[in-house]
Design an enzyme around this catalytic site. Sequence first.
Site, PDB file in Angstrom:
ATOM      1  N   ALA A 128      -6.087   8.478  -4.638  1.00  0.00           N
ATOM      2  CA  ALA A 128      -6.198   9.500  -5.197  1.00  0.00           C
ATOM      3  C   ALA A 128      -7.565  10.468  -5.081  1.00  0.00           C
ATOM      4  O   ALA A 128      -8.618   9.474  -5.863  1.00  0.00           O
ATOM      5  CB  ALA A 128      -5.738   9.059  -6.688  1.00  0.00           C
ATOM      6  N   LYS A 181      -9.357  -7.940  -0.945  1.00  0.00           N
ATOM      7  CA  LYS A 181      -9.501  -6.251  -0.934  1.00  0.00           C
ATOM      8  C   LYS A 181     -11.191  -6.274  -1.223  1.00  0.00           C
ATOM      9  O   LYS A 181     -11.751  -5.143  -0.648  1.00  0.00           O
ATOM     10  CB  LYS A 181      -8.849  -5.484  -2.318  1.00  0.00           C
ATOM     11  CG  LYS A 181      -9.170  -4.269  -2.842  1.00  0.00           C
ATOM     12  CD  LYS A 181      -8.749  -3.597  -1.384  1.00  0.00           C
ATOM     13  CE  LYS A 181      -8.489  -1.863  -1.939  1.00  0.00           C
ATOM     14  NZ  LYS A 181      -9.191  -0.824  -2.556  1.00  0.00           N
ATOM     15  N   ASN A 185     -13.804  -3.804   1.433  1.00  0.00           N
ATOM     16  CA  ASN A 185     -14.364  -2.563   1.248  1.00  0.00           C
ATOM     17  C   ASN A 185     -15.462  -2.838   0.965  1.00  0.00           C
ATOM     18  O   ASN A 185     -16.844  -1.627   0.886  1.00  0.00           O
ATOM     19  CB  ASN A 185     -14.523  -2.836  -0.990  1.00  0.00           C
ATOM     20  CG  ASN A 185     -13.624  -1.794  -0.962  1.00  0.00           C
ATOM     21  OD1 ASN A 185     -12.461  -2.727  -1.962  1.00  0.00           O
ATOM     22  ND2 ASN A 185     -13.123  -0.811  -0.753  1.00  0.00           N
TER      23      ASN A 185
HETATM   24  O1  KPL Z   1     -10.873   1.192  -1.542  1.00  0.00           O
HETATM   25  C1  KPL Z   1     -11.591   2.444  -0.693  1.00  0.00           C
HETATM   26  C2  KPL Z   1     -12.879   2.558  -1.166  1.00  0.00           C
HETATM   27  O2  KPL Z   1     -12.306   4.107  -0.839  1.00  0.00           O
HETATM   28  O3  KPL Z   1     -13.418   2.491  -2.357  1.00  0.00           O
HETATM   29  C3  KPL Z   1     -10.864   2.363   0.668  1.00  0.00           C
HETATM   30  C4  KPL Z   1      -9.772   1.454   1.372  1.00  0.00           C
HETATM   31  C5  KPL Z   1     -12.164   2.087   1.385  1.00  0.00           C
HETATM   32  C6  KPL Z   1     -10.340   3.665   1.221  1.00  0.00           C
HETATM   33  O4  KPL Z   1     -11.652   4.737   1.230  1.00  0.00           O
END
Ligand code: KPL
Length: 298
Positions: A128, A181, A185
């Site tokens: 989003a 995660k 990132n």
């Molecule tokens: O979590 C994301 C971010 O942009 O912070 C990803 C998974 C890299 C998706 O853009």
Amino acid sequence: MSAHHWHVLGAGAMGCLFGQQLMAAGCTVTLLQRSAPKKNTGTLCVEAEGIHRHFPVQVAAADAAGDVDLLLVATKAPDIANALFAMRHRLRTSTDIVIAANGMGFVAAVEAMLPENRLFCCTTTEGAYRVQPLHIHHAGRGLTRIGSLDGGGPPAWFEAWLDTPLHCQWEQDINAVRWEKLAVNCAINPLTAINRCKNGTLATSETLREQVTRLCDEIAAVSSARGNTHTASIVHAAVAEVIAGTATNRSSMLQDIEAGRPTEIDFITGYLIAEAARLGVDVPANQALLNEVKALDQ
Ligand code: KPL
């Protein structure tokens, strides 16, 4: 239908998205903003697949009066401690607090400020972005994972999350999920921010592809050293999968750089580097990226 009242601190893309989804599950939602809004109701616009849908929503200043039972913190990682401090008079020891932010390393400050509250973390791969205040584009569906930092089971309010249109799951070990995660990132966000490219370019450019591999090698080494063996074994494949699945996205760090906002680099690559130093693992490729993003941040 749920009778829960969620206050959502931070009315950015994720705050608005989660707020709207919780309203869809029957919850009352108040979006908390830094400054007092002109009116205490607003209209939230959620755009998806070319369709604009509008929802009335309560809005209020975070530091207004009134107790908060359930708080979802959806600010950026660097803002969490200050945003919570400004509204601490509204929090009871019974207030459950769910933190939905990228990165790690912000929990200690929250625990020090609110030692008696039960804390939860949430990660999501929902896509989003904010079009303008209270207007978001819901760009992609994903998985939302929530767990308690004390490792306990789901509280009663989690039922409403299962009633939202989100694909939501409870995690017994949310810190392992957060680390996974963070690993993704670390490999994607700083490189896209420095090169001002969409996530997919990390797969199509040979130079960037090699850099991603070097970053993943280092992330795997730190993951092994701290006992996150699952992340160590899947990080290369997981990063490739996220790059492919979000090829047309601009990462959150690239969006921050373009908007002139502070990035979350200290809570993403900075946290990885702190862990590497603690465990005696060399991470020169990640260190170089941290330095470059910090130079851009200024
Ligand atoms: O979590 C994301 C971010 O942009 O912070 C990803 C998974 C890299 C998706 O853009």
